[in-house]
Design an enzyme around this catalytic site. Structure first.
Site, PDB file in Angstrom:
ATOM      1  N   ASN A   1       0.829  -1.210   0.000  1.00 25.72           N
ATOM      2  CA  ASN A   1       0.000   0.000   0.000  1.00 25.72           C
ATOM      3  C   ASN A   1       0.863   1.259   0.000  1.00 25.72           C
ATOM      4  O   ASN A   1       0.589   2.225  -0.727  1.00 25.72           O
ATOM      5  CB  ASN A   1      -0.901   0.024   1.244  1.00 25.72           C
TER       6      ASN A   1
ATOM      7  N   ARG B   1     -10.622  -3.869 -13.576  1.00 32.44           N
ATOM      8  CA  ARG B   1      -9.457  -4.750 -13.432  1.00 32.44           C
ATOM      9  C   ARG B   1      -9.884  -6.181 -13.746  1.00 32.44           C
ATOM     10  O   ARG B   1     -10.973  -6.604 -13.374  1.00 32.44           O
ATOM     11  CB  ARG B   1      -8.887  -4.701 -12.015  1.00 32.44           C
TER      12      ARG B   1
ATOM     13  N   ARG C   1      -5.633   2.209 -12.562  1.00 28.89           N
ATOM     14  CA  ARG C   1      -4.279   2.453 -12.060  1.00 28.89           C
ATOM     15  C   ARG C   1      -3.422   1.192 -12.037  1.00 28.89           C
ATOM     16  O   ARG C   1      -3.801   0.187 -11.441  1.00 28.89           O
ATOM     17  CB  ARG C   1      -4.362   3.042 -10.652  1.00 28.89           C
TER      18      ARG C   1
ATOM     19  N   HIS D   1     -15.660   3.289 -12.957  1.00 28.06           N
ATOM     20  CA  HIS D   1     -15.346   2.257 -11.971  1.00 28.06           C
ATOM     21  C   HIS D   1     -16.563   1.385 -11.674  1.00 28.06           C
ATOM     22  O   HIS D   1     -16.454   0.360 -11.004  1.00 28.06           O
ATOM     23  CB  HIS D   1     -14.850   2.919 -10.679  1.00 28.06           C
TER      24      HIS D   1
END
Length: 447
Positions: free
Chosen positions: A45, A375, A405, A435
């Site tokens: 992270n 994703r 990202r 998203h």
């Protein structure tokens, strides 16, 4: 902190969230294997935080004098936020090291030992020599950096050994070298031969340390020392505004240019030779404003998310289960056509959604499938089902978000794969990220 706004800046708030992850690693009621994994999650992270948020704040600080001319959002005082981030990160780093030391004690209590190159018995020494020759040597490229006019490309997610070579009778002929630790090719953890009741593990960088005299046999040095470090770079995508380029071309160019991102963080072993440390800081172009963070012997703890399963498995939660209305039924479609069904993830199994897509791919009444994707897994079951549908004559359309990202490159590859199967691919909306997760299946029903 120099920040007058009563609201907590989002980046400071995010560090508090990551501190909560660190608390899980410190919780003795959490199984030990999972606590090690939480250390890996914390580290991963923080890497992404520096690659994106700190990099953005540094840009804001650099352009603060031009903020009125630029039509973009600016934090009120980005440099003050950066200073506060540095303070918090150093404090969290100390807590991280404390937790890791305690975990190592608990590992030893369970007969699991992390060995360094200086803690090996004769059998393990021979194993490390053989392993280096057969598995590691062909995957390393030693770089004599002092003779190079420009420092070689430093990979963002890699770890490096900074090597000091010295002759015993003089310090005037010291030389520095770099070795990228080939984790992708070899793996970070190697289990050593040990007594049956014990498990001994050595890290790949320590295998390399042990074999430094073999790597540099040509220079007649007597002393070899090496310390780990890593560099985090600005990973924000620069999108070219050339109107002659398509959006896909701009994204591909931005991904390629990401390699050239400036360093935003330098993390190093605090025991590193000071001469080597200052040399690396200078060659990397770091300044007093850079995030230069001393740490322990081990870096890139994100690999510890995959720490070897050497501890007894402990089930933390029940496995996901199929919704009662969908269990023991041949077709998910039949149930969905009769009533609305709400699934709660991760408690309910995701397989029901995969089954719905697989059924639609072969259902003669289905005309089209439309789906948004952000994703995707490397071996995506959803993509496999959509390709199956396209080959069965369905009209398939996917809204693929190229700006996801760090998945930009993977999504460009998915775009090519989908289009080769005749699937229509849309690429999101300008200046926005899609998203949302949506799937629409259109079928012809009697009546």
């Amino acid at each position: 902190m120099g920040i007058t706004n009563k609201l907590i800046p989002r980046d400071i708030s995010w560090l508090s969230f990551n501190g909560r992850v660190l608390q899980e690693a410190n919780d003795p009621t959490v199984p030990l294997q999972q606590r090690i994994r939480f250390l890996g999650i914390f580290s991963n992270n923080l890497d992404e935080f520096f690659r994106v948020r700190v990099a953005t704040l540094k840009r804001m600080a650099d352009y603060s004098q031009k903020r009125k001319k630029l039509n973009i959002y600016f934090e009120e005082n980005p440099q003050a936020i950066l200073d506060e981030i540095q303070t918090i990160v150093l404090r969290q780093q100390n807590e991280f090291e404390r937790i890791w030391k305690n975990i190592q004690v608990e590992l030893r209590e369970q007969d699991v030992f992390l060995r360094t190159e200086r803690q090996l018995n004769k059998e393990q020494q021979q194993f490390v020599r053989d392993y280096f020759e057969t598995q590691v040597r062909n995957n390393i490229i030693p770089l004599m950096i002092e003779s190079l006019p420009q420092l070689p490309y430093i990979r963002d997610k890699s770890i490096y050994l900074g090597v000091l070579m010295r002759k015993r009778n003089t310090a005037y002929q010291d030389q520095y070298a770099l070795i990228e630790v080939p984790v992708k090719s070899v793996g970070r953890f190697v289990e050593l031969p040990s007594r049956s009741s014990q498990r001994h593990i050595i890290l790949l960088e320590d295998i390399i340390r042990y074999n430094l005299p073999k790597i540099f046999p040509y220079f007649d040095f007597d002393i070899f020392e090496a310390w780990l470090f890593k560099v985090t770079k600005d990973a924000e995508l620069e999108i070219d505004h050339d109107i002659s380029m398509s959006f896909v071309e701009k994204m591909a160019k931005g991904i390629k240019n990401r390699r050239k991102g400036k360093p935003v963080r330098f993390v190093y072993d605090k025991e590193m030779d000071n001469g080597l440390l200052q040399y690396l800081i200078g060659r990397l172009g770091l300044t007093k404003k850079s995030a230069i963070i001393p740490g322990g012997r081990i870096h890139n703890f994100r690999h510890f998310m995959d720490f070897p399963q050497v501890l007894p498995p402990v089930l933390l939660r029940k496995a996901s289960f199929t919704h009662p209305l969908l269990s023991n039924k041949l077709r998910v479609t039949d149930q969905v056509l009769q009533r609305d069904i709400m699934l709660h993830f991760p408690y309910h199994s995701f397989n029901s959604l995969i089954d719905l897509l697989r059924e639609a791919a072969m259902d003669a009444t289905v005309e089209s499938i439309q789906l948004t994707a952000y994703r995707l897994a490397a071996e995506s079951k959803i993509i496999h089902a959509l390709i199956n549908a396209a080959r069965n004559g369905k009209k398939v359309m996917v809204m693929l978000e190229l700006k996801a990202r760090f998945d930009e490159e993977a999504n460009l590859e998915w775009k090519t794969i989908l289009e080769e199967e005749g699937i229509t691919v849309l690429l999101g909306m300008p200046n926005m990220k899609v998203h949302a997760k949506l799937c629409v299946i259109t079928s012809l029903q009697k009546g």
